[in-house]
Design an enzyme around this catalytic site. Structure first.
Site, short mmCIF file in Angstrom:
data_model
loop_
_atom_site.label_atom_id
_atom_site.label_comp_id
_atom_site.label_asym_id
_atom_site.label_seq_id
_atom_site.Cartn_x
_atom_site.Cartn_y
_atom_site.Cartn_z
N PHE A 146 -44.22 9.54 -28.51
CA PHE A 146 -43.17 10.36 -27.92
C PHE A 146 -41.88 10.06 -28.68
O PHE A 146 -41.31 8.99 -28.58
CB PHE A 146 -42.96 10.06 -26.43
CG PHE A 146 -41.90 10.95 -25.83
CD1 PHE A 146 -42.23 12.22 -25.38
CD2 PHE A 146 -40.59 10.55 -25.76
CE1 PHE A 146 -41.25 13.07 -24.88
CE2 PHE A 146 -39.60 11.38 -25.25
CZ PHE A 146 -39.93 12.65 -24.81
N ASP A 231 -39.13 3.85 -34.73
CA ASP A 231 -38.39 4.51 -33.65
C ASP A 231 -38.11 3.47 -32.58
O ASP A 231 -38.94 3.19 -31.72
CB ASP A 231 -39.20 5.68 -33.09
CG ASP A 231 -38.49 6.41 -31.95
OD1 ASP A 231 -37.49 5.87 -31.42
OD2 ASP A 231 -38.94 7.51 -31.59
N LYS A 260 -30.05 5.99 -27.23
CA LYS A 260 -30.00 5.57 -25.83
C LYS A 260 -28.95 4.50 -25.57
O LYS A 260 -27.79 4.79 -25.38
CB LYS A 260 -31.38 5.18 -25.34
CG LYS A 260 -32.34 6.37 -25.30
CD LYS A 260 -33.56 6.10 -24.49
CE LYS A 260 -34.56 7.25 -24.56
NZ LYS A 260 -34.08 8.50 -23.97
#
Length: 404
Positions: A146, A231, A260
């Site tokens: 994801f 990631d 984030k």
């Protein structure tokens, strides 16, 4: 809902449903205020936040140091675009590059933008540095990945909810099983520009690869002149008890994708971080973002990097993560079938006999705890790194009750 106060929450949810298009499937709670690890809804009920906005709130809600940096910058300058220079971007880029041990930083806004940028950089590097034939570059990705919601990214997702009905998709991605280093080695050929992986898969349910996996990926990428792109948008910046999840194996990728928590939980900020020989392939005018690198985000990001540079939050996450793991493991066989924990990040698989992940999340909501389910039977736990051991104990006790 029965009381006038309850009706306010229902009305707000109804208004949102009427005029805001769907994306997630939110739990029925309407947040109004928050501080630290606690959220208060419009009805005055308090909840312990064990989601942290998917790790965007690593430092909790309204951390005083981060708010102070934002307030100071709000009074000075908020946006110029990269058409001009600003006095916050240089210090932020310098600090983040130092934290990562790299030369260059390319700031963006969202995590998906960082991934898209990483893909562009990898392809440009493949053509301009490695010598891959035009339009032939491929990137190896993992099953269960994801990386975001843009059309390029969902095109190489194997989650039907993310993938189906959004094609046609961009070519150039090769899938391998997650955690299988031999499969990556077998998939590499003369057209491989990069391997793009999450060091720990978050949306998949906090899936931790086998020991040594990241080290072997690093070795294969080095041997074959392939970029290793990590990631670390969810796993990085202190979440797992290290600055980056790659640090758990002493591995340094060629490219970090960050986001984030980099924005301190108050604004979107992401970045691609790499050395000059990689990020330097992007020429002036070939990439851009109106808000990327804006002075407000840079000021906040600088404060976040300064906080991480002290090591305090990594140390807390490691120690409290052991505390969390001990508590969660006591539930295995009592409504839980398995747990996976890395620092203050956990995937908890719920026994189907006691309910779905969504059902347990709703029960926890009624008991004052916020979590989110994924893939049917799993709930994810990712509290702010400022949580206390007693609050973890209380949350586990609520989970124990919800399971029973």
């Amino acid at each position: 809902m029965s009381t006038a106060v309850d009706d306010l929450g229902a009305q707000l949810i109804a208004a949102e449903s009427a005029h805001v298009a769907h994306n997630y499937h939110p739990l029925p709670v309407v947040a109004a205020r928050a501080e630290g690890v606690w959220v208060t809804d419009v009805e005055g009920k308090r909840y312990l936040d064990l989601l942290s906005a998917y790790s965007a709130l690593n430092f909790g809600h309204g951390h005083p140091a981060i708010l102070a940096a934002a307030r100071e910058q709000l009074e000075r300058l908020t946006l110029t675009s990269r058409a001009f220079h600003n006095d916050r971007l240089g210090p932020f880029g310098t600090a983040l590059a130092e934290l990562c041990g790299k030369d260059l930083v390319l700031p963006m806004n969202t995590g998906a933008e960082a991934v898209e940028t990483g893909i562009k950089v990898a392809r440009a590097w493949g053509y301009r540095s490695k010598g891959i034939a035009p339009d032939a570059a491929t990137i190896i990705v993992a099953n269960g990945n994801f990386h975001g919601r843009t059309t390029t990214i969902v095109g190489f997702s194997d989650d039907p909810t993310a993938h189906d009905d959004f094609g046609p998709y961009a070519p150039g991605f090769v899938h391998v099983p997650y955690g299988d280093a031999d499969a990556i080695a077998a998939a590499i050929d003369e057209n491989t520009a990069a391997v793009l992986i999450e060091p720990i898969q978050g949306e998949a349910g906090v899936v931790i690869p086998p020991d040594g996996f990241l080290r072997r990926v690093r070795e294969f990428c080095t041997e074959n002149d392939v970029l290793f792109i990590a990631d670390e948008i969810q796993s990085g910046l202190g979440r797992v008890g290290e600055t980056f999840a790659c640090d758990r194996e002493g591995v340094v990728p060629d490219v970090y994708l960050l986001g984030k928590a980099l924005g301190g939980g108050i604004l979107p900020l992401s970045a691609v971080v790499a050395n000059e020989d990689v990020l330097g392939v992007i020429r002036p005018g070939e990439h851009g973002s109106t808000f990327g690198g804006n002075p407000l985000a840079a000021a906040v990001g600088l404060r976040v990097v300064e906080m991480l540079a002290s090591g305090e939050f990594q140390t807390r996450a490691k120690a409290l993560g052991e505390h969390l793991a001990h508590g969660l493991e006591s539930l295995v066989g009592h409504g839980v079938t398995a747990v996976r924990v890395a620092g203050l990040w956990a995937g908890v698989d719920i026994d189907p006999a006691v309910g779905t992940g969504r059902a347990i999340a709703e029960k926890l909501l009624s008991r004052g705890v916020l979590v989110k389910d994924t893939h049917g039977q799993t709930i994810r736990i990712a509290p702010p790194l400022t949580i206390r051991g007693t609050e973890i104990d209380w949350a586990i006790e609520q989970l124990r009750h919800a399971l029973s």
